[in-house]
Motif scaffolding. Structure first.
Motif, PDB file in Angstrom:
ATOM      1  N   ARG A   1       0.833  -1.210   0.000  1.00 34.79           N
ATOM      2  CA  ARG A   1       0.000   0.000   0.000  1.00 34.79           C
ATOM      3  C   ARG A   1       0.866   1.258   0.000  1.00 34.79           C
ATOM      4  NH1 ARG A   1      -4.619  -1.295   4.564  1.00 34.79           N
ATOM      5  NH2 ARG A   1      -4.763  -3.523   4.156  1.00 34.79           N
ATOM      6  N   SER A   2       1.990   1.202   0.697  1.00 34.92           N
ATOM      7  CA  SER A   2       2.827   2.394   0.832  1.00 34.92           C
ATOM      8  C   SER A   2       3.696   2.643  -0.395  1.00 34.92           C
ATOM      9  CB  SER A   2       3.729   2.264   2.071  1.00 34.92           C
ATOM     10  OG  SER A   2       2.970   1.991   3.222  1.00 34.92           O
ATOM     11  N   THR A   3       3.867   1.638  -1.236  1.00 31.40           N
ATOM     12  CA  THR A   3       4.747   1.786  -2.410  1.00 31.40           C
ATOM     13  C   THR A   3       3.965   1.598  -3.706  1.00 31.40           C
ATOM     14  OG1 THR A   3       5.373  -0.560  -2.150  1.00 31.40           O
ATOM     15  CG2 THR A   3       6.828   1.092  -1.176  1.00 31.40           C
ATOM     16  N   GLY A   4       3.555   0.353  -3.969  1.00 32.17           N
ATOM     17  CA  GLY A   4       2.886   0.056  -5.234  1.00 32.17           C
ATOM     18  C   GLY A   4       1.581   0.807  -5.419  1.00 32.17           C
ATOM     19  N   ASP A   5       0.776   0.890  -4.348  1.00 31.18           N
ATOM     20  CA  ASP A   5      -0.507   1.583  -4.475  1.00 31.18           C
ATOM     21  C   ASP A   5      -0.319   3.079  -4.674  1.00 31.18           C
ATOM     22  OD1 ASP A   5      -1.736  -0.806  -4.204  1.00 31.18           O
ATOM     23  OD2 ASP A   5      -2.496  -0.501  -2.184  1.00 31.18           O
TER      24      ASP A   5
END
Length: 607
Positions: A151-155
């Motif tokens: 969630r913190s990177t890819g999203d």
């Protein structure tokens, strides 16, 4: 669209000045685009040799008729004096100038939108990281670490690629469409109303296809969280994977996850790729219908629509098709980004239930004691501590012993408010810790855990972690107290040596002594030692135990002990069993009681 607007309202206000500039540049770009297309009318009329001569000037005014009349007046003069060729060149120079101003303003609009887009993404990343830092420990017990990383990177990357890349379209396209529609109304009200009737049907079809993207995209993002979870577990447990020859099992598990992810993304991308051909096909249908209806108006002499004006109208209509198509593509892209943002929003909207009370009290030192009063705590429905009461006087050492799972670690985790108790109270100098400022409360404590938590940074920065403005002399002194100074000097760059991920370049004993040096430098009045020597060899244990004794001198200490030989000198030993304190006393007193402690001690002596 509603969700997209809510994101815009939340993140765009700090960039109001850039939004205003962007609107202005997009408006100017649209005006000059219309100006450039409108100049095609006199050029076409010259080429078609239509009767468009004007021999009288009108007073200049910012209105359509005077501007058109006076432009035709000068074209007529040039045509009469130099011929149609020079007239074409004259109008062409205006066209070049108009196009230059159009593309210049379009670039400036894009220039400002880049600042908005990257600023919003930076703010989003900042907000997520700060929220992760402030969320209570209980939140991470219910979430997979890999999914939080996803969630913190890819999203966030997906939000940047879809929603933020579409932001430019939403800042620019409404302005372009409004200006072009207004111009089209000036040319022909009937034809423009016809366009407004048929365009929504095309938009409705595209919108229905776009809605299904959000659901599939959510599945894709969730599956990516599962993939990162497996990857994180593999990296953390690689030693065990290899030791148990489980490479094939983990490989099979990973392959199943990525195959499922591939299947989801195949369906998603194929539907997304449908946006461009569908919008192009529908656009062609609309153009054919517009040309058909416009042709009938030209044949009808009462409509007042001339062939040259109709061709210019088609030119402007083509200008409006690109923003309309961009809208359709943006709808597909935004649906995918909204799914990613929903996953991010679960972190951003998570409740920070451990926080300062209003008018929380400050505290800077321990004056008298720490006391647990009838404390009860449970993880969900599973009770861990049951009606625990104990007083820890200032300057005394209290040791906690008992079987694994008896509640010892939970007992110490409640003191810095990593979790909040369900019943009872924990007080410092008679004040409930829930009435104290969390920062001040945790500032009273230093932790040395069974697993030394170090960072991929220099030795100096690891020792000074959480301590601002420490001098080199203070760091060296703390390292000496922790028996760490000598081995630090033997490393490649001394205190500037980078120790690798979680201190992987150091031995277990060296890592533990660095964590003790960090606690020494903080100089807290309360120490929490969670089985700090249980994972060490005998030689390392002796060095660490000596460092701990140096650290504990004149401090209030709570020690979780696995090896009972390390707590013979504790002022009080508390024996935990199934969440309750069943025995208390000194080492000698508990040996004489012939209870659980003596049994544990006998087992260790036998070993």
């Amino acid at each position: 669209m509603k969700d997209f607007l809510s994101i815009a309202i939340r993140y765009l206000p700090p960039y109001k000045h850039l939004l205003a500039l962007n609107f202005m540049f997009n408006l100017l770009s649209a005006i000059f685009a219309v100006f450039s297309v409108a100049l095609m009318i006199p050029m076409l009329e010259i080429i078609l040799m239509q009767d468009s001569e004007v021999y009288e000037l009108m007073p200049w005014a910012m209105e359509f008729d005077p501007l058109k009349n006076n432009l035709y007046y000068y074209i007529t003069l040039l045509k009469d004096q130099y011929g149609p060729g020079w007239s074409l060149l004259f109008v062409g120079m205006f066209l070049i100038t108009g196009t230059l101003l159009k593309v210049l303003n379009a670039y400036l609009a894009s220039y400002t939108s880049v600042g908005i887009r990257n600023g919003v993404v930076r703010d989003l990343r900042h907000q997520i990281y700060n929220k992760i830092l402030n969320l209570p420990m209980g939140f991470f017990s219910d979430e997979r670490k890999g999914d939080i990383i996803a969630r913190s990177t890819g999203d966030v990357q997906e939000v940047e690629n879809s929603i933020m890349s579409s932001l430019d379209m939403f800042l620019k396209n409404p302005v372009l469409i409004l200006v072009f529609l207004t111009t089209m109304m000036i040319f022909s009200v009937q034809l423009t109303l016809f366009v407004l009737v048929i365009l929504p049907f095309a938009g409705l079809i595209i919108g229905r296809v776009g809605k299904s993207l959000k659901k599939r995209s959510m599945k894709g993002q969730n599956k990516m969280g599962d993939i990162l979870g497996v990857l994180e577990e593999t990296l953390s447990g690689l030693r065990i994977v290899k030791a148990f020859n489980a490479e094939k099992r983990m490989g099979k598990k990973f392959d199943e996850e990525i195959d499922e992810y591939r299947s989801i993304m195949n369906k998603l991308m194929r539907r997304r790729d449908l946006a461009h051909p569908m919008s192009e096909f529908l656009g062609t249908i609309v153009v054919v219908l517009v040309v058909w209806f416009g042709g009938t108006l030209i044949l009808n002499e009462d409509s007042g629509l001339q062939p040259a004006a109709f061709l210019a109208y088609i030119g402007i209509f083509y200008q409006i098709i690109n923003p309309a198509k961009a809208f359709s593509q943006a709808v597909f892209s935004i649906q995918k980004g909204l799914a990613a943002y929903e996953r991010i929003d679960r972190i951003l909207q998570a409740d920070i239930y451990i926080k300062d009370k209003e008018n929380a009290q400050e505290i800077s030192h321990l004056g008298k004691n720490v006391e647990y009063k009838h404390v009860t705590f449970a993880y969900g429905d599973r009770p861990v501590l049951k009606n625990v009461s104990i007083e820890i006087p200032k300057g005394k050492t209290v040791a906690l012993v008992g079987q694994s799972g008896s509640g010892k670690s939970t007992f110490v985790d409640l003191l810095p408010r990593f979790y909040d108790i369900k019943q009872g109270a924990i007080t410092i100098d008679g004040i409930d810790i829930r009435d104290l400022k969390i920062h001040d409360l945790r500032n009273l404590m230093g932790n040395v855990n069974q697993e030394a938590i170090l960072f991929n940074d220099s030795i100096y920065n690891n020792i000074t972690f959480g301590v601002e403005h420490a001098t080199m002399e203070q760091v060296v002194e703390a390292a000496k107290v922790a028996n760490a100074h000598d081995f630090i000097l033997e490393t490649e760059n001394g205190y500037d040596t980078v120790i690798g991920d979680r201190g992987s370049k150091l031995s277990g004993g060296q890592r533990q002594r660095l964590s003790i040096a960090r606690a020494v430098l903080k100089n807290p009045p309360i120490l929490i030692l969670d089985e700090a020597t249980s994972a060490l060899d005998t030689e390392s244990e002796l060095l660490v135990q000596q460092a701990l004794e140096n650290l504990m001198e004149h401090r209030t200490s709570i020690v979780i002990a696995h090896r009972l030989s390390t707590i013979h000198n504790a002022d009080k030993i508390c024996v935990f069993h199934e969440g309750e304190i069943v025995e208390t006393g000194t080492h000698n007193e508990l040996i004489q009681k012939d209870g659980i402690y003596r049994k544990l001690h006998s087992l260790q002596m036998r070993e």
